[in-house]
Write a protein that holds these residues in place. Structure first.
Motif, PDB file in Angstrom:
ATOM      1  N   ARG A 132       0.832  -1.200   0.000  1.00 18.01           N
ATOM      2  CA  ARG A 132       0.000   0.000   0.000  1.00 18.01           C
ATOM      3  C   ARG A 132       0.870   1.255   0.000  1.00 18.01           C
ATOM      4  O   ARG A 132       0.472   2.294  -0.532  1.00 18.01           O
ATOM      5  CB  ARG A 132      -0.944   0.001   1.202  1.00 18.01           C
ATOM      6  N   ASP A 133       2.054   1.158   0.584  1.00 15.92           N
ATOM      7  CA  ASP A 133       2.957   2.310   0.570  1.00 15.92           C
ATOM      8  C   ASP A 133       3.249   2.776  -0.855  1.00 15.92           C
ATOM      9  O   ASP A 133       3.514   3.958  -1.085  1.00 15.92           O
ATOM     10  CB  ASP A 133       4.273   1.974   1.273  1.00 15.92           C
ATOM     11  N   LEU A 136       0.637   5.161  -1.906  1.00 18.09           N
ATOM     12  CA  LEU A 136       0.840   6.457  -1.269  1.00 18.09           C
ATOM     13  C   LEU A 136       2.011   7.189  -1.906  1.00 18.09           C
ATOM     14  O   LEU A 136       1.980   8.422  -2.069  1.00 18.09           O
ATOM     15  CB  LEU A 136       1.057   6.260   0.231  1.00 18.09           C
ATOM     16  N   LEU A 210      -8.328   7.742   2.678  1.00 21.61           N
ATOM     17  CA  LEU A 210      -7.028   7.603   3.307  1.00 21.61           C
ATOM     18  C   LEU A 210      -7.161   7.727   4.812  1.00 21.61           C
ATOM     19  O   LEU A 210      -7.894   8.578   5.318  1.00 21.61           O
ATOM     20  CB  LEU A 210      -6.065   8.669   2.784  1.00 21.61           C
ATOM     21  N   ASP A 214      -2.069   6.704   6.560  1.00 17.65           N
ATOM     22  CA  ASP A 214      -1.754   6.919   5.143  1.00 17.65           C
ATOM     23  C   ASP A 214      -1.189   8.315   4.917  1.00 17.65           C
ATOM     24  O   ASP A 214      -0.186   8.498   4.218  1.00 17.65           O
ATOM     25  CB  ASP A 214      -3.005   6.747   4.284  1.00 17.65           C
TER      26      ASP A 214
END
Length: 401
Positions: A132-133, A136, A210, A214
């Motif tokens: 998931r990073d 972002l 988010l 996040d």
């Protein structure tokens, strides 16, 4: 690459605080303490306000498409902030002569794909990664493209450096001049905070759902670039130290000695900026061997009447082989919309076997293969190991001329 050497670990996503602590490692103590205290607690307040605002605003098409295609995330035990593939531009000659223009680009990792995208000029891009990073990270890039008027301002915003009063003369500057400028000026807390606030404002407009963490992670990723500057490099917790710096990646050339990074010309940068502004670079959270994300990307591409032009997998196939999920990945690739011109770009790191396509001065090898030949070899039972994958059916690297 999309993941560093070693076995990937699936599980809970590392938090923004974890990345903040990693980013602080090696930073000058005064700067680290100062930046740590600036805006850290404010992120939670801003996130609460953002959550309230999002409930009152319908999701954008960009956010809806991301949500519809994505899977739950996992992570690799690395901070994949920049590429670890020093020879990433060695394949642009193949792309210039073999890969189709237009179509859809599918890739993994942070911004190494941008240089390939600038070469093949796709109509839409899907950046898929299990972490998931990485989503972002791409929201950070999207916001920087949105705020930057040209390449130099993009780099200044990324590294917390002062922007020259007159930007237009820099449009014709070569990448070496931009790197020299970034190296010559000092990052400051105020400039970082200003750039981070502009990023946060832009991200609020994407209507993504988010969490507080996040938002903190986006800020922490941005901090890492400010702390380390152009010396930032791929990190896998000290297991290897030969990875290239961002400075080296920017100054890398193709096999003809030509700079072809996406920041090497204003025209390349503006192509990427236009795609970002039209919401045509879609970050997707998903396992390449997972049950949904990659197949959903393929359906979306087909629904738009397009074919995959380039699929950049880095060395993800190595980990899929190790995790016994490679066959699921290959079956999904076989179902993607592709034609005889569609290609895969993959990376191989020279450990255990020296690949014959190795270019002097690089520890990694970039390889290009027609997707059709990959699918045919898989269907024929010829891909039983990772060395089968990287050892055959690759197109010879060619010069761009």
């Amino acid at each position: 690459g999309a993941a560093g050497p070693g076995e990937p670990r699936r599980g809970a996503q590392p938090t923004g605080r974890m990345i903040q602590r990693r980013a602080l490692a090696g930073a000058p103590l005064v700067l680290a303490l100062t930046l740590w205290g600036c805006g850290g607690e404010d992120v939670g307040v801003a996130a609460e306000a953002l959550d309230r605002a999002v409930t009152a605003v319908a999701d954008s098409g960009f956010a809806r498409l991301h949500a519809r295609i994505s899977e739950p995330g996992g992570f690799f035990d690395t901070d994949n902030l920049i590429s670890n593939e020093s020879g990433y531009l060695n394949v642009v000659g193949v792309l210039a002569t073999r890969a189709p223009k237009g179509g859809a680009y599918v890739g993994v990792g942070p911004d190494q794909s941008f240089s390939y995208i600038a070469e093949v000029r796709p109509e839409i891009v899907f950046m898929i990664d299990i972490r998931r990073d990485n989503l972002l990270h791409h929201l950070l890039f999207k916001a920087l493209f949105q705020n930057a008027r040209n390449r130099l301002e993009y780099l200044c915003l990324l590294f917390g450096k002062p922007t020259p009063r007159h930007l237009e003369p820099w449009d014709d500057a070569d990448i070496g001049a931009l790197v020299t400028y970034i190296d010559s000026v000092q990052a400051t807390v105020r400039l970082f905070e200003d750039a981070a606030d502009r990023v946060a404002d832009a991200v609020r407009g994407y209507a993504m759902r988010l969490s507080d963490d996040d938002l903190a992670t986006i800020r922490a990723i941005h901090r890492a670039f400010v702390y380390q500057g152009l010396d930032i490099r791929y990190s896998n917790r000290g297991r290897f130290s030969w990875f290239p710096t961002y400075r080296q990646l920017l100054l890398e050339t193709d096999l003809d000695g030509v700079h072809r990074n996406y920041l090497s010309s204003e025209e390349r940068f503006r192509f990427l900026k236009d795609l970002e502004q039209r919401n045509l670079i879609i970050p997707v959270v998903g396992d390449l061997a997972g049950p949904h994300a990659l197949a959903a990307v393929g359906r979306e591409i087909a629904d738009r009447g397009l074919h995959v032009s380039v699929f950049y997998t880095s060395n993800v196939e190595q980990y899929l082989m190790q995790g016994y999920t490679f066959d699921a990945f290959a079956e999904t690739v076989a179902g993607l919309p592709f034609d005889e011109h569609s290609v895969i770009i993959r990376s191989y790191f020279n450990r255990g076997w020296l690949h014959p396509a190795t270019v002097s001065g690089h520890r990694s090898v970039q390889l290009v293969e027609p997707i059709r030949s990959f699918v045919e070899d898989f269907r024929g039972g010829g891909l039983r190991s990772y060395y089968d994958v990287v050892g055959r059916s690759t197109l010879p690297m060619r010069r761009a001329g």
